[in-house]
Design a protein around this motif. Structure first.
Motif, mmCIF file in Angstrom:
data_model
loop_
_atom_site.group_PDB
_atom_site.id
_atom_site.type_symbol
_atom_site.label_atom_id
_atom_site.label_comp_id
_atom_site.label_asym_id
_atom_site.label_seq_id
_atom_site.Cartn_x
_atom_site.Cartn_y
_atom_site.Cartn_z
ATOM 1 N N LEU A 1 15.932 4.506 -1.076
ATOM 2 C CA LEU A 1 16.118 3.827 0.216
ATOM 3 C C LEU A 1 14.931 2.904 0.491
ATOM 4 N N GLY A 2 13.725 3.350 0.123
ATOM 5 C CA GLY A 2 12.537 2.500 0.266
ATOM 6 C C GLY A 2 12.688 1.228 -0.563
ATOM 7 N N CYS A 3 13.201 1.365 -1.782
ATOM 8 C CA CYS A 3 13.381 0.175 -2.632
ATOM 9 C C CYS A 3 14.374 -0.802 -2.007
ATOM 10 N N ASN B 1 7.388 15.973 3.745
ATOM 11 C CA ASN B 1 6.431 15.068 3.108
ATOM 12 C C ASN B 1 5.942 15.629 1.787
ATOM 13 N N ASN B 2 5.686 14.721 0.856
ATOM 14 C CA ASN B 2 4.835 15.067 -0.282
ATOM 15 C C ASN B 2 3.407 15.116 0.277
ATOM 16 N N ASN B 3 2.409 15.362 -0.545
ATOM 17 C CA ASN B 3 1.016 15.391 -0.056
ATOM 18 C C ASN B 3 0.097 15.055 -1.220
ATOM 19 N N LEU C 1 17.650 5.870 7.795
ATOM 20 C CA LEU C 1 18.067 6.758 6.699
ATOM 21 C C LEU C 1 16.855 7.264 5.914
ATOM 22 N N HIS C 2 15.888 6.343 5.707
ATOM 23 C CA HIS C 2 14.655 6.663 4.975
ATOM 24 C C HIS C 2 13.939 7.831 5.661
ATOM 25 N N ILE C 3 13.845 7.758 6.963
ATOM 26 C CA ILE C 3 13.111 8.801 7.690
ATOM 27 C C ILE C 3 13.945 10.084 7.771
ATOM 28 N N GLY D 1 3.167 10.353 -6.801
ATOM 29 C CA GLY D 1 4.444 10.848 -7.328
ATOM 30 C C GLY D 1 5.445 11.207 -6.250
ATOM 31 N N SER D 2 5.420 10.447 -5.132
ATOM 32 C CA SER D 2 6.333 10.774 -4.031
ATOM 33 C C SER D 2 7.785 10.442 -4.364
ATOM 34 N N TYR D 3 8.001 9.748 -5.488
ATOM 35 C CA TYR D 3 9.373 9.382 -5.874
ATOM 36 C C TYR D 3 10.065 10.498 -6.645
ATOM 37 N N ILE E 1 0.856 -1.204 0.000
ATOM 38 C CA ILE E 1 0.000 0.000 0.000
ATOM 39 C C ILE E 1 0.889 1.251 0.000
ATOM 40 N N HIS E 2 1.947 1.201 0.799
ATOM 41 C CA HIS E 2 2.882 2.328 0.921
ATOM 42 C C HIS E 2 3.556 2.622 -0.436
ATOM 43 N N ILE E 3 3.960 1.574 -1.133
ATOM 44 C CA ILE E 3 4.606 1.759 -2.437
ATOM 45 C C ILE E 3 3.592 2.308 -3.444
HETATM 46 C C1 HEM Z 1 10.096 -1.106 6.739
HETATM 47 C C2 HEM Z 1 9.567 -0.487 5.720
HETATM 48 C C3 HEM Z 1 9.261 0.997 5.674
HETATM 49 C C4 HEM Z 1 9.049 1.854 6.710
HETATM 50 C C5 HEM Z 1 9.080 1.563 8.207
HETATM 51 C C6 HEM Z 1 8.784 3.151 6.119
HETATM 52 C C7 HEM Z 1 8.511 4.288 6.850
HETATM 53 C C8 HEM Z 1 8.086 5.481 6.314
HETATM 54 C C9 HEM Z 1 7.541 6.582 7.057
HETATM 55 C C10 HEM Z 1 7.338 6.599 8.582
HETATM 56 C C11 HEM Z 1 7.217 7.550 6.174
HETATM 57 C C12 HEM Z 1 6.512 8.878 6.482
HETATM 58 C C13 HEM Z 1 5.006 8.621 6.588
HETATM 59 C C14 HEM Z 1 4.364 8.255 5.292
HETATM 60 O O1 HEM Z 1 4.571 8.945 4.292
HETATM 61 O O2 HEM Z 1 3.660 7.206 5.242
HETATM 62 C C15 HEM Z 1 7.605 7.107 4.856
HETATM 63 C C16 HEM Z 1 7.495 7.838 3.686
HETATM 64 C C17 HEM Z 1 7.865 7.391 2.440
HETATM 65 N N1 HEM Z 1 8.245 6.103 2.096
HETATM 66 FE FE1 HEM Z 1 8.557 4.601 3.403
HETATM 67 N N2 HEM Z 1 8.840 3.057 4.748
HETATM 68 C C18 HEM Z 1 9.117 1.749 4.437
HETATM 69 C C19 HEM Z 1 9.241 1.236 3.167
HETATM 70 C C20 HEM Z 1 9.163 1.963 1.987
HETATM 71 C C21 HEM Z 1 9.287 1.431 0.664
HETATM 72 C C22 HEM Z 1 9.498 -0.054 0.358
HETATM 73 C C23 HEM Z 1 9.170 2.473 -0.225
HETATM 74 C C24 HEM Z 1 9.263 2.493 -1.716
HETATM 75 C C25 HEM Z 1 9.765 1.613 -2.494
HETATM 76 C C26 HEM Z 1 8.987 3.679 0.549
HETATM 77 C C27 HEM Z 1 8.835 4.940 0.025
HETATM 78 C C28 HEM Z 1 8.486 6.067 0.751
HETATM 79 C C29 HEM Z 1 8.292 7.388 0.202
HETATM 80 C C30 HEM Z 1 8.490 7.813 -1.256
HETATM 81 C C31 HEM Z 1 7.897 8.223 1.259
HETATM 82 C C32 HEM Z 1 7.566 9.718 1.187
HETATM 83 C C33 HEM Z 1 6.091 9.783 1.081
HETATM 84 C C34 HEM Z 1 5.536 11.153 0.961
HETATM 85 O O3 HEM Z 1 5.912 12.050 1.705
HETATM 86 O O4 HEM Z 1 4.671 11.286 0.096
HETATM 87 N N3 HEM Z 1 8.973 3.328 1.883
HETATM 88 N N4 HEM Z 1 8.123 5.832 4.967
#
Ligand code: HEM
Length: 443
Positions: free
Chosen positions: A130-132, A224-226, A214-216, A118-120, A109-111
């Protein structure tokens, strides 16, 4: 961290610590006062949900490891021992096993959220990459974890997936065999394989936790995007993270964990496979080898290609495309809310991926559309393999053709000037200027 810090140490101890290790300042700036777009919807709660999933997996996993024995002769029985003898062992194991599924559900769902809104896109490419990396690590961890109970499906899964690397014999003779032997730690999947999978399954979640850090961090640099995709223009576009999003995320986490608890307590084996209740036996291969549901789309791609090496490359390439997406989609408009054409192609991508998941769980020769029958009455026609081929082609086309072409040719609908504009012009009366700024006040 982005922006300047608003933290003011109150006590003498806080001032002392702040001058030496500003850890409270970092926590305050990123989890309390962090300016967050005011229009984030529930799709933005999945990051927090994922963080809780990761913690749940680590805590339950460490407890399981206290009773699990990574040995080919004892692993299966040690899991039975956890289920029957260890206090609440059944619950810890079911939380961990179903937790993996919930973790993948949340990450998909997050991906998808990231792809839709377009958060990428710049400036969040590193956050996305880093998410990938996290996703790859999750897949490796999930796969190795599934091998540990050493049931029939664990064993068959380990054999099928490690054998994929033997396809590299077609590139350099002997290379694939060398890789598989190296992965196995012997000449077949066996005790050494189980042992190293356990060691890595224990290690990788901590690496995931590091990359999540690192992701955070990257998230807090770009912000954040929105849902509109329009950058924050003024303070009126944001609210402090606490209490607005701590409460919203907290609520979503509780709802998500109700679903999670339903699986754990009412259908704990629903997502598993009955063959894994049988101890691993190298001499008997299960009639129908299937991975966990969250790998099924990729498994379908692997089987859709008749040539082994290309099947392997197609499968890994499908994940590789995610890494490239910030550079494949060059549209200046971020959110698909304002991209009327791209939006429908995205819906098709989701359907194609779900369809691939379905194909991955079926027998390749199963007939989807029956057109006739053989002499002995078996149906003939359009098979699961062909459906998987079409869906795989669409998956690839979405990233390699649709996104690049639409970047140039799509006519977007009108993008609002700011985050606040669609809210304030959406029919309701605009708030007086002072009221709009109200949420910024603290205390
Ligand atoms: C253990 C797995 C992961 C954790 C704990 C995590 C955690 C988070 C958190 C806390 C945020 C900020 C809240 C939110 O935007 O929902 C975030 C944002 C984001 N994550 Fe992850 N994430 C994970 C995996 C991934 C993966 C696999 C991807 C993509 C391949 C990803 C891409 C993004 C992106 C692009 C944002 C920015 C979203 C925005 O501001 O629109 N994340 N992540």
């Amino acid at each position: 961290m982005s922006g300047h810090s608003t933290y003011e140490p109150k006590t003498g101890f806080e001032r002392w610590l702040d001058a030496r290790l500003p850890i409270v300042r970092i926590a305050y700036d990123s989890a309390i006062d962090f300016p967050t777009p005011k229009n984030l919807n529930y799709w933005w709660t999945f990051g927090g949900i994922l963080a809780v999933c990761l913690m749940t997996q680590i805590v339950t996993g460490v407890i399981l490891a206290m009773h699990y024995v990574p040995n080919g002769d004892m692993a299966f029985n040690s899991v039975e021992h956890i289920m029957r003898d260890v206090n609440y062992g059944w619950m810890i194991r079911y939380i961990h096993a179903n937790g993996a599924s919930m973790f993948f559900l949340a990450v998909y769902i997050h991906i998808a959220r990231g792809l839709y809104f377009g958060s990428y896109k710049a400036p969040r490419e590193v956050l996305w990459l880093l998410g990938c990396v996290i996703y790859l690590l999750m897949m490796a961890t999930g796969f190795m974890g599934y091998v540990l109970p050493w049931g029939q499906m664990s064993f068959a899964g380990a054999v099928v997936i490690t054998n994929l690397f033997s396809a590299f014999d077609q590139v350099i003779p002997g290379l694939g065999t060398a890789i598989t032997t190296w992965l196995w730690g012997g000449f077949a999947v066996g005790n050494a394989t189980l042992n190293r999978f356990f060691a890595l399954h224990y290690l990788l979640p901590f690496m995931i936790a590091g990359v999540v850090g690192l992701h955070i961090w990257a998230l807090h640099v770009t912000g954040n995007n929105n849902p509109t995709g329009v950058p924050v223009k003024s303070k009126a576009d944001t609210v402090p993270f606490h209490p607005y999003y701590t409460v919203k995320d907290g609520f979503a986490i509780v709802v998500f964990f109700i679903l999670f608890a339903w699986f754990v307590f009412f259908a704990p084996e629903a997502l598993g496979h009955t063959d894994n209740q049988i101890p691993a036996n190298p001499l008997v291969t299960p009639a129908h080898i299937v991975p966990e549901w969250y790998f099924l789309p990729f498994y379908a791609m692997l089987r859709a290609v008749p040539q082994k090496l290309f099947g392997v490359l197609t499968m890994f390439g499908a994940i590789g495309l995610l890494f490239a997406v910030p550079w494949l989609d060059r549209s200046p408009v971020r959110s698909m809310r304002y991209r009327p054409t791209a939006r429908w192609f995205f819906v098709l991508l989701v359907l194609a991926t779900l369809g691939l998941g379905w194909c991955g769980g079926m027998e390749p020769d199963d007939v989807v559309i029956r057109t006739g029958q053989t002499a002995n009455g078996d149906p003939t026609g359009f098979t699961v393999t062909w459906l998987a081929r079409i869906l795989t082609t669409y998956y690839y086309a979405y990233f390699l053709l649709v996104l690049p072409l639409l970047s140039r040719n799509e006519k977007p609908s009108k993008v609002p000037d700011s985050i606040s504009t669609p809210v304030l012009s959406g029919g309701g009366a605009a708030l007086p200027a002072g009221a709009a700024a109200e949420p910024q006040k603290k205390g």
